[in-house]
Design a protein around this motif. Structure first.
Motif, PDB file in Angstrom:
ATOM      1  N   PHE A 161      11.148 -14.760  -3.900  1.00  0.00           N
ATOM      2  CA  PHE A 161      10.931 -14.117  -2.604  1.00  0.00           C
ATOM      3  C   PHE A 161       9.515 -13.540  -2.576  1.00  0.00           C
ATOM      4  CE2 PHE A 161      15.432 -14.113  -3.302  1.00  0.00           C
ATOM      5  CZ  PHE A 161      16.032 -14.192  -2.056  1.00  0.00           C
ATOM      6  N   ILE A 162       8.750 -13.893  -1.552  1.00  0.00           N
ATOM      7  CA  ILE A 162       7.424 -13.294  -1.341  1.00  0.00           C
ATOM      8  C   ILE A 162       7.459 -12.669   0.053  1.00  0.00           C
ATOM      9  CG2 ILE A 162       4.940 -13.668  -1.277  1.00  0.00           C
ATOM     10  CD1 ILE A 162       5.336 -16.146  -2.979  1.00  0.00           C
ATOM     11  N   TRP A 163       7.555 -11.346   0.089  1.00  0.00           N
ATOM     12  CA  TRP A 163       7.816 -10.651   1.351  1.00  0.00           C
ATOM     13  C   TRP A 163       6.672  -9.740   1.759  1.00  0.00           C
ATOM     14  CZ3 TRP A 163      13.574  -8.781   0.468  1.00  0.00           C
ATOM     15  CH2 TRP A 163      14.417  -9.884   0.636  1.00  0.00           C
ATOM     16  N   ASP A 164       6.616  -9.487   3.069  1.00  0.00           N
ATOM     17  CA  ASP A 164       5.683  -8.486   3.595  1.00  0.00           C
ATOM     18  C   ASP A 164       6.225  -7.091   3.301  1.00  0.00           C
ATOM     19  OD1 ASP A 164       3.985 -10.419   4.610  1.00  0.00           O
ATOM     20  OD2 ASP A 164       5.031 -10.490   6.532  1.00  0.00           O
ATOM     21  N   GLU A 165       5.324  -6.143   3.183  1.00  0.00           N
ATOM     22  CA  GLU A 165       5.726  -4.793   2.797  1.00  0.00           C
ATOM     23  C   GLU A 165       6.489  -4.053   3.891  1.00  0.00           C
ATOM     24  OE1 GLU A 165       2.269  -2.261   2.375  1.00  0.00           O
ATOM     25  OE2 GLU A 165       1.171  -3.591   3.700  1.00  0.00           O
ATOM     26  N   ASP A 166       6.337  -4.455   5.161  1.00  0.00           N
ATOM     27  CA  ASP A 166       6.999  -3.732   6.246  1.00  0.00           C
ATOM     28  C   ASP A 166       8.363  -4.334   6.602  1.00  0.00           C
ATOM     29  OD1 ASP A 166       6.060  -6.086   7.263  1.00  0.00           O
ATOM     30  OD2 ASP A 166       5.169  -5.226   9.072  1.00  0.00           O
ATOM     31  N   LEU A 167       8.851  -5.233   5.753  1.00  0.00           N
ATOM     32  CA  LEU A 167      10.145  -5.845   6.015  1.00  0.00           C
ATOM     33  C   LEU A 167      11.256  -4.832   5.765  1.00  0.00           C
ATOM     34  CD1 LEU A 167      11.722  -8.486   6.605  1.00  0.00           C
ATOM     35  CD2 LEU A 167      11.808  -8.846   4.138  1.00  0.00           C
ATOM     36  N   GLY A 168      12.109  -4.628   6.771  1.00  0.00           N
ATOM     37  CA  GLY A 168      13.226  -3.712   6.608  1.00  0.00           C
ATOM     38  C   GLY A 168      14.366  -4.390   5.870  1.00  0.00           C
ATOM     39  N   PHE A 223       2.341  -5.924  -5.825  1.00  0.00           N
ATOM     40  CA  PHE A 223       0.899  -6.174  -5.805  1.00  0.00           C
ATOM     41  C   PHE A 223       0.249  -5.058  -4.984  1.00  0.00           C
ATOM     42  CE2 PHE A 223       2.379 -10.795  -5.939  1.00  0.00           C
ATOM     43  CZ  PHE A 223       2.184 -10.910  -7.296  1.00  0.00           C
ATOM     44  N   HIS A 224      -0.533  -4.218  -5.612  1.00  0.00           N
ATOM     45  CA  HIS A 224      -1.124  -3.053  -4.942  1.00  0.00           C
ATOM     46  C   HIS A 224      -2.538  -3.386  -4.469  1.00  0.00           C
ATOM     47  CE1 HIS A 224       2.061  -0.265  -6.349  1.00  0.00           C
ATOM     48  NE2 HIS A 224       2.089  -1.067  -7.399  1.00  0.00           N
ATOM     49  N   ASN A 259      -0.099   5.407  -9.460  1.00  0.00           N
ATOM     50  CA  ASN A 259       0.612   6.538 -10.042  1.00  0.00           C
ATOM     51  C   ASN A 259       1.589   7.190  -9.076  1.00  0.00           C
ATOM     52  OD1 ASN A 259      -0.834   6.165 -12.406  1.00  0.00           O
ATOM     53  ND2 ASN A 259      -2.411   7.656 -11.861  1.00  0.00           N
ATOM     54  N   GLU A 260       1.288   7.150  -7.777  1.00  0.00           N
ATOM     55  CA  GLU A 260       2.165   7.790  -6.799  1.00  0.00           C
ATOM     56  C   GLU A 260       3.554   7.157  -6.753  1.00  0.00           C
ATOM     57  OE1 GLU A 260      -0.914   6.951  -6.388  1.00  0.00           O
ATOM     58  OE2 GLU A 260      -2.034   8.281  -5.034  1.00  0.00           O
ATOM     59  N   TRP A 261       3.654   5.892  -7.168  1.00  0.00           N
ATOM     60  CA  TRP A 261       4.933   5.191  -7.113  1.00  0.00           C
ATOM     61  C   TRP A 261       5.903   5.667  -8.178  1.00  0.00           C
ATOM     62  CZ3 TRP A 261       6.368   1.386  -3.533  1.00  0.00           C
ATOM     63  CH2 TRP A 261       5.360   1.037  -2.619  1.00  0.00           C
ATOM     64  N   ASP A 262       5.430   6.475  -9.112  1.00  0.00           N
ATOM     65  CA  ASP A 262       6.315   6.987 -10.155  1.00  0.00           C
ATOM     66  C   ASP A 262       7.389   7.915  -9.612  1.00  0.00           C
ATOM     67  OD1 ASP A 262       5.052   5.584 -12.124  1.00  0.00           O
ATOM     68  OD2 ASP A 262       3.779   7.240 -12.799  1.00  0.00           O
ATOM     69  N   GLY A 276       0.859  -1.164   0.000  1.00  0.00           N
ATOM     70  CA  GLY A 276       0.000   0.000   0.000  1.00  0.00           C
ATOM     71  C   GLY A 276       0.899   1.217   0.000  1.00  0.00           C
ATOM     72  N   TYR A 277       0.482   2.270  -0.679  1.00  0.00           N
ATOM     73  CA  TYR A 277       1.335   3.457  -0.765  1.00  0.00           C
ATOM     74  C   TYR A 277       1.540   4.057   0.629  1.00  0.00           C
ATOM     75  CZ  TYR A 277       3.241   7.927  -2.176  1.00  0.00           C
ATOM     76  OH  TYR A 277       4.060   9.026  -2.323  1.00  0.00           O
ATOM     77  N   GLY A 278       2.786   4.367   0.949  1.00  0.00           N
ATOM     78  CA  GLY A 278       3.089   4.964   2.243  1.00  0.00           C
ATOM     79  C   GLY A 278       3.602   3.977   3.258  1.00  0.00           C
ATOM     80  N   THR A 279       3.562   2.686   2.960  1.00  0.00           N
ATOM     81  CA  THR A 279       4.038   1.696   3.919  1.00  0.00           C
ATOM     82  C   THR A 279       5.441   1.218   3.604  1.00  0.00           C
ATOM     83  OG1 THR A 279       2.960  -0.047   2.651  1.00  0.00           O
ATOM     84  CG2 THR A 279       1.732   0.893   4.484  1.00  0.00           C
ATOM     85  N   MET A 280       5.757   1.071   2.310  1.00  0.00           N
ATOM     86  CA  MET A 280       7.086   0.585   1.965  1.00  0.00           C
ATOM     87  C   MET A 280       8.003   1.723   1.534  1.00  0.00           C
ATOM     88  SD  MET A 280       8.244  -2.602  -0.430  1.00  0.00           S
ATOM     89  CE  MET A 280       8.173  -1.754  -1.982  1.00  0.00           C
TER      90      MET A 280
END
Length: 230
Positions: free
Chosen positions: A180-187, A132-133, A139-142, A113-117
């Motif tokens: 690799f299938i990762w969670d978005e909050d993975l540092g 995967f959104h 568009n914000e990811w541009d 989700g935008y703003g999490t990663m």
């Protein structure tokens, strides 16, 4: 006037004869469920334009042999359906043999989700990256330069496994050595994917995940005196 009519009539007759000759000389193709095509022509045995092996039978009919197409595609021409695909991106024009991207060895996918990663992942030259959104904000990811080189798929309010089951089908991901299938909050600020893969190969791991520091599940906590624990 007579000369003009004679010329037009001669041209019409010649055109009609030419059409009839073309129709009579066209090969007649019949498709079958057994993967064998019968073509009526005066060709010699050998390979057709698609590279399929063929031969002329006793009746003068050319037989083209091919692999059986899957259900629903029985009437498609030879070579039209393939058993595997991939996620390599291709040019829209020019010679397909001179494709633009490298054929990456590894695949990494995030449900985001935008703003999490944000900007905590930069694509590697050896990785195909899929985002995967689940919030519909593409568009914000541009604003991230690396984002322009990755694959974006969107479906609102879905989980990473919903995406994975539908877009990471075995036939699609088969060319990759590791996925690799990762969670978005993975540092990943201090993560080196190439070094991790070296350990995976060294210990022959089929399924694994990086160890983490801090308060986590015991099975995922890092043990400083070991490369790997099970």
């Amino acid at each position: 006037m007579k000369l003009t009519l004679t010329t037009v009539a001669a041209a019409a007759i010649g055109f009609t004869i030419g059409i009839l000759i073309s129709i009579c000389s066209l090969p007649k193709v019949s498709f079958s469920y057994a993967g064998e095509h019968s073509v009526s022509c005066s060709c010699k045995s050998g390979k057709d334009f698609a590279g399929n092996f063929s031969k002329i039978d006793a009746n003068g009919t050319l037989k083209i042999y091919e692999a059986t197409n899957p259900k629903g595609a029985e009437t498609l021409p030879p070579g039209f359906v393939v058993s595997e695909s991939n996620l390599y991106q291709h040019r829209l024009w020019g010679n397909p043999d001179e494709d633009l991207p490298n054929k990456h060895k590894y695949l990494v996918a995030f449900a985001v989700g935008y703003g999490t990663m944000k900007d905590n992942f930069a694509s590697s030259k050896n990785f195909t990256v899929i985002l995967f959104h689940y919030d519909g904000r593409l568009n914000e990811w541009d604003e991230f330069e690396w984002s322009k080189e990755v694959i974006h798929i969107t479906a609102r309010k879905q989980t990473k496994w919903w995406f994975a089951k539908r877009f990471l089908h075995p036939d699609i991901v088969a060319p990759y050595e590791y996925i690799f299938i990762w969670d978005e909050d993975l540092g990943v600020d201090h993560f080196d994917a190439e070094e991790y893969i070296k350990l995976v190969r060294k210990y022959g791991l089929e399924i694994s995940q990086p160890a983490v520091e801090g308060f986590q599940w015991r099975m995922t906590q890092r043990k400083p005196d070991q490369d790997v624990h099970k």
